[in-house]
Design an enzyme around this catalytic site. Structure first.
Site, PDB file in Angstrom:
ATOM      1  N   CYS A   1       3.562   8.604   1.174  1.00  0.00           N
ATOM      2  CA  CYS A   1       4.072   7.618   2.122  1.00  0.00           C
ATOM      3  C   CYS A   1       4.351   6.326   1.366  1.00  0.00           C
ATOM      4  CB  CYS A   1       3.048   7.402   3.236  1.00  0.00           C
ATOM      5  SG  CYS A   1       3.592   6.259   4.526  1.00  0.00           S
TER       6      CYS A   1
ATOM      7  N   CYS B   1      -1.275   6.627   9.971  1.00  0.00           N
ATOM      8  CA  CYS B   1      -0.037   6.061  10.499  1.00  0.00           C
ATOM      9  C   CYS B   1      -0.319   4.795  11.296  1.00  0.00           C
ATOM     10  CB  CYS B   1       0.640   7.103  11.389  1.00  0.00           C
ATOM     11  SG  CYS B   1       2.200   6.547  12.093  1.00  0.00           S
TER      12      CYS B   1
ATOM     13  N   GLU C   1       0.829  -1.192   0.000  1.00  0.00           N
ATOM     14  CA  GLU C   1       0.000   0.000   0.000  1.00  0.00           C
ATOM     15  C   GLU C   1       0.869   1.250   0.000  1.00  0.00           C
ATOM     16  OE1 GLU C   1      -4.149  -1.521   2.008  1.00  0.00           O
ATOM     17  OE2 GLU C   1      -2.690  -0.582   3.336  1.00  0.00           O
TER      18      GLU C   1
ATOM     19  N   CYS D   1       5.934  -4.459  15.854  1.00  0.00           N
ATOM     20  CA  CYS D   1       5.556  -3.468  16.862  1.00  0.00           C
ATOM     21  C   CYS D   1       4.093  -3.687  17.248  1.00  0.00           C
ATOM     22  CB  CYS D   1       5.765  -2.054  16.324  1.00  0.00           C
ATOM     23  SG  CYS D   1       7.488  -1.729  15.841  1.00  0.00           S
TER      24      CYS D   1
ATOM     25  N   CYS E   1       1.100  -1.445  15.860  1.00  0.00           N
ATOM     26  CA  CYS E   1       1.089  -1.174  14.416  1.00  0.00           C
ATOM     27  C   CYS E   1       0.386  -2.297  13.663  1.00  0.00           C
ATOM     28  CB  CYS E   1       2.528  -1.030  13.915  1.00  0.00           C
ATOM     29  SG  CYS E   1       2.654  -0.692  12.147  1.00  0.00           S
TER      30      CYS E   1
ATOM     31  N   CYS F   1       6.289  -6.661   6.946  1.00  0.00           N
ATOM     32  CA  CYS F   1       7.273  -5.928   7.748  1.00  0.00           C
ATOM     33  C   CYS F   1       8.177  -6.889   8.500  1.00  0.00           C
ATOM     34  CB  CYS F   1       6.563  -4.994   8.737  1.00  0.00           C
ATOM     35  SG  CYS F   1       7.706  -3.881   9.618  1.00  0.00           S
TER      36      CYS F   1
END
Length: 407
Positions: free
Chosen positions: A143, A382, A130, A154, A157, A150
Site C-alpha cells: 500500500c 485501511c 507511511e 473524509c 479516515c 492528504c
C-alpha cells in the site's frame, strides 16, 4: 522557498472545505536522486556527467537495470559501468530512496514503515509518509502513499485529519516499492525455492489522493510496471480515488491500472458528510466517469470500496440502492469493516449486519468480499495511516487492540 498558506486554505463547496492547499512545495536535495526519472531524463543526466550522445542509450539501460532490477544502493556496485563514469555520477547524483525511520510488524505479519523523505528544504520537521506491506498466501500487497498528508478530509479516515504538506515526487512513490524490496530481500538475487516475488501487487491506497498528484503517480507507476525494471503488471496495480472526476478517464488513458472508487455512501447527502469532495463531484457525475473508464469490462472491473459504519450506511436499504446505482457497471464491491483510530466518532458495523449486507449484494450478482482487517494493532489498516511523528501512548495502543478484538 516553499509556499506556506494557512492550513485551512483550500477549495470550498457550500462553505465546507473539500480540498486542502499544500503547505509546501518540493525542494530537491543538493544531489538529486536518479530514482523516479524516465529514460529520457536519465539520458539528460548522464549527458551532464559527460557521456557522449552515442553512448547514452546503452548507459541508460545499464543504470536502469542496476537501479530497478538489481536494486543497488550505490554507483560503486554497478560493475559494468566504467569507474570514471561512476565517479562522475557520484559527484552530482545519488540513487537514494526514502529512509526507513521506524518499522512496525503486526501480529498478523503486516509491516508498516515510517519513511523520511530526502529534501533540500530546511524544514523544522522532516517530511514523512507511511507505507504498508500485507502478506497473504497467494500475493503480497504493498500500500503506497502519494502525498504527505492528504488533499481531502473524509470524516472516517485518520489520514484525512492530517494537513496536506506536499505532493510526493515520482521517485518518492517508486522508492516505496524499492524500500519494500530492500526490507524483504525481494530483488532479483533473492534465493527461494520457486523464485516467487514477495511484493506482487501495488495499491495506491496509502496517504493522499493519487489523482491530485496525477503526473507523479503516472510517472512512478510507469517505472513500477516497466517490463525491464520492477516489472509489476498494470493488472496488479490498483489506483484508488475518492472521486476526482476530471482525472478518472485520464487515468485510464495514461496510467492504465485497475481502478478503485472510495464510494462509502449511496446518497449525496450522506456522502457529502463522509467524503466532502462529493459536494464538488456528486455521485451521478462520479459514476458516469466510471462508465467511461477506458478498458472497462468484466475482466477489468472497477472495485467500489465501501466502509461499513454502524447505523450510518449499513442498512439493507443502503445495499439495495448500491446495487441500483452500479447497474450496468462491471464492478466488484469491497466491503471494509471500519478500522478504529483515536478520536473517531464512528463504530464498525456489527458482523451479522455486514454479512447480511454482503449477502444481498452477492445475490444481486456482484462479488462482495469483506476485507479482512490487517495491521489494526499497529494502525496500518485501511483508513488508519497518519505520519505525524508523535507516538501513541501505551493506553491508546491498548484501547485500539481492545477495539480490534471486539469487532
Amino acid at each position: 522557498m516553499a509556499v506556506q498558506p494557512q492550513p485551512t486554505t483550500g477549495v470550498q463547496a457550500r462553505g465546507v472545505l473539500v480540498e486542502k492547499t499544500p503547505l509546501e512545495t518540493y525542494v530537491p536535495p543538493a544531489k538529486p536522486s536518479l530514482v523516479g526519472l524516465s529514460r529520457a531524463e536519465l539520458a539528460d543526466c548522464i549527458g551532464q556527467a559527460g557521456v557522449p550522445e552515442n553512448q547514452r542509450k546503452m548507459r541508460v539501460q545499464q543504470l536502469w537495470h542496476w537501479i530497478y532490477v538489481r536494486g543497488v544502493r550505490t554507483f560503486g556496485e554497478m560493475t559494468n559501468v566504467s569507474k570514471a563514469l561512476r565517479v562522475e555520477l557520484e559527484k552530482h547524483f545519488t540513487i537514494d530512496r526514502p529512509e526507513v525511520v521506524a518499522e512496525q510488524i503486526s501480529e498478523d505479519g503486516t509491516r508498516k514503515w515510517l519513511l523520511r523523505l530526502p529534501s533540500g528544504h530546511a524544514a523544522e520537521r522532516p517530511h514523512e509518509v507511511e507505507c504498508v506491506y500485507i502478506p497473504e498466501t497467494d500475493r503480497g500487497t504493498l500500500c503506497v502513499s502519494s502525498q504527505v498528508g492528504c488533499t481531502l478530509n473524509c470524516s472516517f479516515c485518520h489520514t484525512g485529519t492530517q494537513r496536506l504538506v506536499r505532493n510526493l515526487t515520482a521517485g518518492e512513490i517508486a522508492g516505496q516499492v524499492m524500500i519494500a524490496r530492500d526490507r524483504l530481500g525481494d530483488w532479483i538475487d533473492r534465493e527461494t525455492p520457486n523464485g516467487n516475488r514477495l511484493v506482487t501487487n501495488i495499491v495506491m491506497m496509502g496517504m493522499g489522493e493519487p489523482l491530485y498528484n496525477f503526473d507523479a503517480v503516472r510517472d512512478a507507476l510507469a517505472i513500477v510496471s516497466d517490463n525491464e525494471g520492477i516489472a509489476i503488471s498494470r493488472r496488479r496495480i490498483t489506483l484508488s480515488t475518492s472521486g476526482v472526476v476530471p482525472n478518472i478517464v485520464r487515468a485510464g488513458e495514461e496510467i492504465g491500472s485497475m481502478l478503485a472508487i472510495s464510494l462509502h455512501a449511496v446518497r449525496d447527502d450522506l456522502r457529502n458528510e463522509l467524503v466532502p469532495l462529493n459536494r464538488k463531484y456528486p455521485i451521478a457525475e462520479l459514476l458516469e466517469a466510471c462508465r467511461n473508464y477506458p478498458g472497462l469490462s468484466n475482466a477489468r472491473r472497477i472495485t467500489f470500496e465501501y466502509v461499513m459504519l454502524k447505523g450510518v450506511n449499513d442498512s439493507l436499504d443502503d445495499a439495495k440502492w448500491l446495487v441500483k446505482l452500479l447497474k450496468g457497471i462491471p464492478a466488484k464491491i469491497n466491503l471494509i469493516p471500519f478500522n478504529p483510530w483515536p478520536g473517531s466518532s464512528y463504530q464498525c458495523s456489527d458482523w451479522d449486519q455486514i454479512e447480511k449486507f454482503s449477502e444481498y449484494i452477492f445475490n444481486a450478482g456482484y462479488s462482495s468480499p469483506v476485507r479482512t482487517p490487517r495491521g489494526r494493532d499497529i494502525l496500518a489498516a485501511c483508513g488508519q495511516l497518519k505520519s505525524e511523528t508523535e507516538k501513541l501512548s501505551a493506553r491508546e495502543r491498548q484501547a485500539l487492540r481492545a477495539m480490534a478484538m471486539t469487532d
